[in-house]
Motif scaffolding. Structure first.
Motif, PDB file in Angstrom:
ATOM      1  N   ASP A 113      26.602  57.981 -15.437  1.00 40.86           N
ATOM      2  CA  ASP A 113      27.113  57.816 -14.076  1.00 40.86           C
ATOM      3  C   ASP A 113      27.903  59.047 -13.636  1.00 40.86           C
ATOM      4  O   ASP A 113      27.787  59.511 -12.494  1.00 40.86           O
ATOM      5  N   ASP A 114      28.705  59.593 -14.543  1.00 43.95           N
ATOM      6  CA  ASP A 114      29.547  60.737 -14.184  1.00 43.95           C
ATOM      7  C   ASP A 114      28.759  62.031 -14.019  1.00 43.95           C
ATOM      8  O   ASP A 114      29.166  62.919 -13.275  1.00 43.95           O
ATOM      9  N   ASP A 139      31.987  50.514   5.275  1.00 46.03           N
ATOM     10  CA  ASP A 139      31.858  51.928   4.904  1.00 46.03           C
ATOM     11  C   ASP A 139      30.451  52.315   4.488  1.00 46.03           C
ATOM     12  O   ASP A 139      30.141  53.490   4.383  1.00 46.03           O
ATOM     13  N   ARG A 198      25.905  49.931 -10.117  1.00 47.45           N
ATOM     14  CA  ARG A 198      26.047  51.330  -9.742  1.00 47.45           C
ATOM     15  C   ARG A 198      24.813  51.851  -9.002  1.00 47.45           C
ATOM     16  O   ARG A 198      24.819  52.941  -8.460  1.00 47.45           O
ATOM     17  N   LEU A 248      25.401  62.740 -10.539  1.00 43.60           N
ATOM     18  CA  LEU A 248      25.601  63.372  -9.232  1.00 43.60           C
ATOM     19  C   LEU A 248      25.513  64.899  -9.320  1.00 43.60           C
ATOM     20  O   LEU A 248      24.705  65.504  -8.601  1.00 43.60           O
ATOM     21  N   PRO A 249      26.323  65.563 -10.183  1.00 44.51           N
ATOM     22  CA  PRO A 249      26.182  67.029 -10.249  1.00 44.51           C
ATOM     23  C   PRO A 249      24.796  67.470 -10.691  1.00 44.51           C
ATOM     24  O   PRO A 249      24.274  68.486 -10.211  1.00 44.51           O
ATOM     25  N   ASN A 275      28.624  49.710  -1.639  1.00 44.82           N
ATOM     26  CA  ASN A 275      29.923  49.949  -2.285  1.00 44.82           C
ATOM     27  C   ASN A 275      30.321  48.749  -3.136  1.00 44.82           C
ATOM     28  O   ASN A 275      31.430  48.226  -3.032  1.00 44.82           O
ATOM     29  N   LEU A 309      21.836  65.914 -10.181  1.00 49.82           N
ATOM     30  CA  LEU A 309      20.850  65.759  -9.104  1.00 49.82           C
ATOM     31  C   LEU A 309      21.123  66.734  -7.965  1.00 49.82           C
ATOM     32  O   LEU A 309      20.186  67.279  -7.367  1.00 49.82           O
ATOM     33  N   SER A 310      22.405  66.979  -7.674  1.00 52.72           N
ATOM     34  CA  SER A 310      22.703  67.863  -6.551  1.00 52.72           C
ATOM     35  C   SER A 310      22.314  69.297  -6.861  1.00 52.72           C
ATOM     36  O   SER A 310      22.101  70.091  -5.952  1.00 52.72           O
ATOM     37  N   VAL A 335      24.499  52.473  -4.531  1.00 46.85           N
ATOM     38  CA  VAL A 335      25.078  53.635  -3.860  1.00 46.85           C
ATOM     39  C   VAL A 335      24.153  54.849  -3.995  1.00 46.85           C
ATOM     40  O   VAL A 335      23.975  55.624  -3.049  1.00 46.85           O
ATOM     41  N   TYR A 336      23.523  55.006  -5.148  1.00 44.38           N
ATOM     42  CA  TYR A 336      22.568  56.116  -5.322  1.00 44.38           C
ATOM     43  C   TYR A 336      21.325  55.889  -4.471  1.00 44.38           C
ATOM     44  O   TYR A 336      20.796  56.813  -3.871  1.00 44.38           O
ATOM     45  N   LYS A 377      21.972  56.581  -0.821  1.00 41.54           N
ATOM     46  CA  LYS A 377      22.103  58.014  -0.508  1.00 41.54           C
ATOM     47  C   LYS A 377      20.794  58.761  -0.760  1.00 41.54           C
ATOM     48  O   LYS A 377      20.765  59.986  -0.792  1.00 41.54           O
ATOM     49  N   ASP A 428      33.648  48.712  -5.044  1.00 37.85           N
ATOM     50  CA  ASP A 428      34.856  48.391  -4.271  1.00 37.85           C
ATOM     51  C   ASP A 428      34.989  46.882  -4.086  1.00 37.85           C
ATOM     52  O   ASP A 428      36.089  46.327  -4.135  1.00 37.85           O
ATOM     53  N   ALA A 444      18.966  59.096  -3.487  1.00 36.90           N
ATOM     54  CA  ALA A 444      18.814  59.854  -4.728  1.00 36.90           C
ATOM     55  C   ALA A 444      17.534  59.443  -5.453  1.00 36.90           C
ATOM     56  O   ALA A 444      17.035  60.182  -6.294  1.00 36.90           O
TER      57      ALA A 444
END
Lengths: 422, 313
Positions: free
Chosen positions: A78-79, A421, A100, A82-83, A383, A85-86, A103-104, A107, A386, A109
């Motif tokens: 998870d951590d 959100d 989880r 993001l970096p 989300n 894939l980006s 959210v991906y 966006k 949250d 992904a």
């Protein structure tokens, strides 16, 4: 000197900014030779061996696609996703916990798989409905399920026999009565040596304990995209369990899901909530365990799913995406669907897999019976973490004795904010 | 005996002129040559990411896919989102708990350990500095276990003394003081060493003069030690303040921001926005607000201590 300190502060924040920024580099797969795919997953036990075996068989079954796996804990995946894939250096296939996933997916992904599901050759046509629902955001599927198992009750048969309880309780009242009988306070100091059950009040197993209880009494958290946590049904559920815990002392308080496992495995509770891994934990602790569904609430019987999804990332290489779809079809074929279920201890992901195909694994056989009332947890809620934080706060504070009406109102506001959100 | 010959005074070459300019240019180029590697590294790893983050802060970037320019929306949200407001208050609370405690304990111990009369000074200095070199994550894990009401030694010992500590990390009131105290334990040794260096720079003759003038220990401390420690004090205070404003790792390990968000700090919100909600644009805006707040507080302290030093001078 002071200027140096200021610069040090700026540098430190800039370093954080660097992580947030990432860099961009693209690249297509080599047009010649097999398509090379990278698959990230977090299965590290016996289930990991089975999954690795399926990948190896896929690689041997054809010459066009080669998959290599990278195994890490789910948190690390998870951590780092993001970096990775980006900067377009991420995996082509990735498995992740269902909470989880949205959210991906939202966006973008992952690639949409509606066409894949519509293709008869994909083996995905009869994926269990609830399991498929957890892969969907705004009605589009962005993955296939790789795990869908209900939160269930794991109980200590010896403790049940000692308390003279012959059958696993079928409804909440019987459940609390059984828990009272199983609670033992030998020295009368008000702190039982053995609790009837361990009901974690936050960060519960797969985050699904309290949703299961809320559903059992006709309540919910999010329904049709709207927050519905502040309801009389939910207030009643929280009152019921607080009463059982505070007055009857059937469970310790302030316990999370991980601690609950240790309370049960150390013999300090006769019942706990868990997933298939509890069979290993209980077995290692020498507990003769049984598996039962979460007893029916006043309104219905429901159990939240502990879910995992498998998706194809969108890094702009269609050749890789098509190759990854081949693996998904292979993973879902009859033989592999049964092998994955048997090896992982999780019920089959396709309704077309006959019961006898997985009957040799007693855990799978037991859990498979609960599939009809297993529900995905917060499907499509982007989300969701949250929302789950708001739920954790609600249950923890409610079990600690705070005003339930006020807590529900606050939770409603937080869930509404999380939904707004997305 | 003849008088020594007077040495002719030759004034330095006048600045400017063609030769002077050439030398100056050569010196500049040489300096730039030496600075180049550092400038490239700073540009690549500090300036460029900062500028990129600044650009991101005006977009709705998620890390992949298209991104749209959203103007000041992210900054408006920073100041209107109730979660961020709570995180700001938490950060402020943590800073108030951590900074003065760590600095004062460090100063007090530095004063004690600077005394030549104290036996085993080297041992005590090393022992008190040791927590600083322990990995932050390891320290956080160790303290989480020590404070655990079911497993923890600390609770076990206190129970023996009749004190019921309870689950402080699950208590919304006690969790923040608990993590702040662990941070103090972890960091005061570092600040103490800096104070010790500052104390050793103060000439002994000043203390002698003060003694001759009849100044007692308190007067010597307030009139000699504190004024001459002003620069060191400013350094330690700003360093501690920045550490407090950027608190993350230890809190993340010990409480994850809980219970009920009571230890959720600004940097944890940056992490949550960036890596949990994939809102890189908003996370970047939040990073910049934190950067500006840190700079402003540093400048305020810099000006305050600068003026104080000037007044004393």
């Amino acid at each position: 000197m002071t200027r140096n300190i200021t610069l040090a502060g700026v540098g430190a924040i800039a370093a954080a900014a660097l992580v947030l920024t990432g860099c961009s580099a693209g690249g297509d797969s080599d047009a010649d030779g097999p398509v090379e795919l990278v698959f990230w997953h977090g299965y590290t036990e016996a289930d990991g061996d089975v999954l690795e075996g399926i990948v190896d068989e896929f690689n041997e079954s054809q010459d066009e696609v080669r998959i290599s796996t990278e195994i890490n804990t789910w948190d690390v995946i998870d951590d780092t996703l993001l970096p990775a894939l980006s900067s377009k250096t991420g995996p082509d296939l990735v498995a992740m916990p269902a909470e989880r996933f949205p959210v991906y997916a939202a966006k973008k992904a992952f690639i949409a798989l509606d066409d894949f599901y519509a293709d008869a050759a994909s083996n995905a046509g009869d994926v269990v409905e609830g399991a498929k629902a957890m892969t969907e955001v705004d009605g589009t599927s962005y993955g296939v399920p790789i795990g869908f198992v209900p939160v269930a009750i794991y109980y200590d048969k010896a403790a049940f026999a000692e308390a003279g309880i012959a059958e696993v309780p079928a409804d909440w009242d019987a459940w609390v009565e059984a828990a009272k009988k199983l609670t033992v306070d030998e020295n009368g100091d008000g702190t039982p040596e053995r609790y009837g059950m361990v009901l974690p009040d936050h960060a519960t197993v797969g985050n699904g304990v309290w949703p299961s209880l809320l559903w059992g009494n006709g309540g919910d958290i999010v329904r049709d995209g709207a927050a519905v946590i502040d309801s009389p049904e939910n207030a009643e559920t929280l009152e019921f369990w607080r009463d059982a815990i505070a007055n009857d002392k059937i469970s310790p308080t302030g316990v999370d899901g991980i601690e609950a496992d240790s309370v049960f495995s150390s013999g300090r509770a006769a019942m706990t909530f868990g997933g298939p891994w509890m069979t290993f934990i209980a077995g290692d602790a020498g507990i003769d365990y049984g598996i039962a569904p979460i007893p029916a609430g006043p309104q219905t019987q429901a159990a939240s799913a502990i879910g995992l999804t498998l998706s194809i990332t969108d890094q702009g290489d269609e050749r890789k995406q098509e190759a990854a779809k081949q693996f998904l079809s292979f993973f879902l074929n009859d033989d592999n669907a049964a092998a994955w279920s048997l090896g992982s201890g999780w019920p089959p992901l396709r309704s077309g897999i006959p019961a006898e195909a997985v009957s040799e694994n007693a855990t799978v056989a037991a859990l498979s019976q609960f599939t009809p009332f297993t529900r995905p947890l917060l499907p499509g809620v982007v989300n969701s973490t949250d929302v789950l934080s708001a739920l954790d706060e609600l249950t923890q504070r409610a079990m600690a004795g705070e005003d339930i009406a006020g807590l529900l109102e606050a939770a409603q506001s937080k869930v509404e904010s999380a939904l707004a959100d997305q | 005996m003849s008088a020594p010959a007077a040495r002719a005074y030759r004034p330095p070459a006048p600045l400017g002129g063609r030769r002077g300019a050439r030398v100056e240019r050569r010196r500049t180029l040489t300096a730039l040559g030496f600075l180049a590697p550092a400038l490239v590294i700073l540009g690549l790893f500090v300036a460029w990411p900062m500028l990129s983050a600044l650009r991101l802060s005006f977009t709705d970037a998620s890390g992949f896919g298209a991104e749209e320019w959203v103007g000041l929306d992210n900054y408006v949200r920073v100041f209107t989102d109730p979660d961020i407001r709570d995180a700001m208050l938490n950060t402020l609370w943590y800073t108030v708990l951590f900074t003065p405690t760590a600095v004062l304990i460090a100063l007090a111990l530095a004063l004690v350990l600077n005394s030549p009369a104290l036996p085993f000074r080297g041992f005590f200095r090393t022992a008190l500095f040791l927590p600083f070199i322990v990995s932050l994550a390891v320290a956080a894990f160790a303290w989480s276990y020590l404070l655990d009401p079911r497993l923890g030694l600390l609770n076990h010992w206190l129970q023996g003394a009749g004190v019921q500590l309870g689950d402080v990390l699950e208590d919304p009131v006690l969790a923040m003081p608990a993590v702040a105290l662990v941070a103090v334990w972890k960091n005061f040794g570092f600040y103490m060493v800096i104070f010790l260096a500052g104390l050793q720079d103060i000439p002994a003759s000043l203390y002698e003069a003060a003694r001759v003038d009849g100044a007692g220990a308190w007067l010597r401390f307030t009139n000699v030690t504190l004024p001459l420690l002003s620069n060191t004090f400013a350094f330690v205070l700003i360093f501690a303040l920045i550490a407090a404003l950027q608190a993350f790792d230890q809190i993340y390990v010990m409480t994850g921001g809980g219970p009920y968000g009571s230890t959720q700090t600004i940097v944890m919100e940056i992490y949550r926005s960036g890596f949990r909600r994939l809102e890189l644009g908003f996370a970047s805006a939040l990073s910049y607000v934190l950067l500006i707040a840190t700079l402003l507080l540093s400048i305020v302290q810099f000006v305050f201590f600068g003026r104080r030093e000037k007044d004393l001078g």
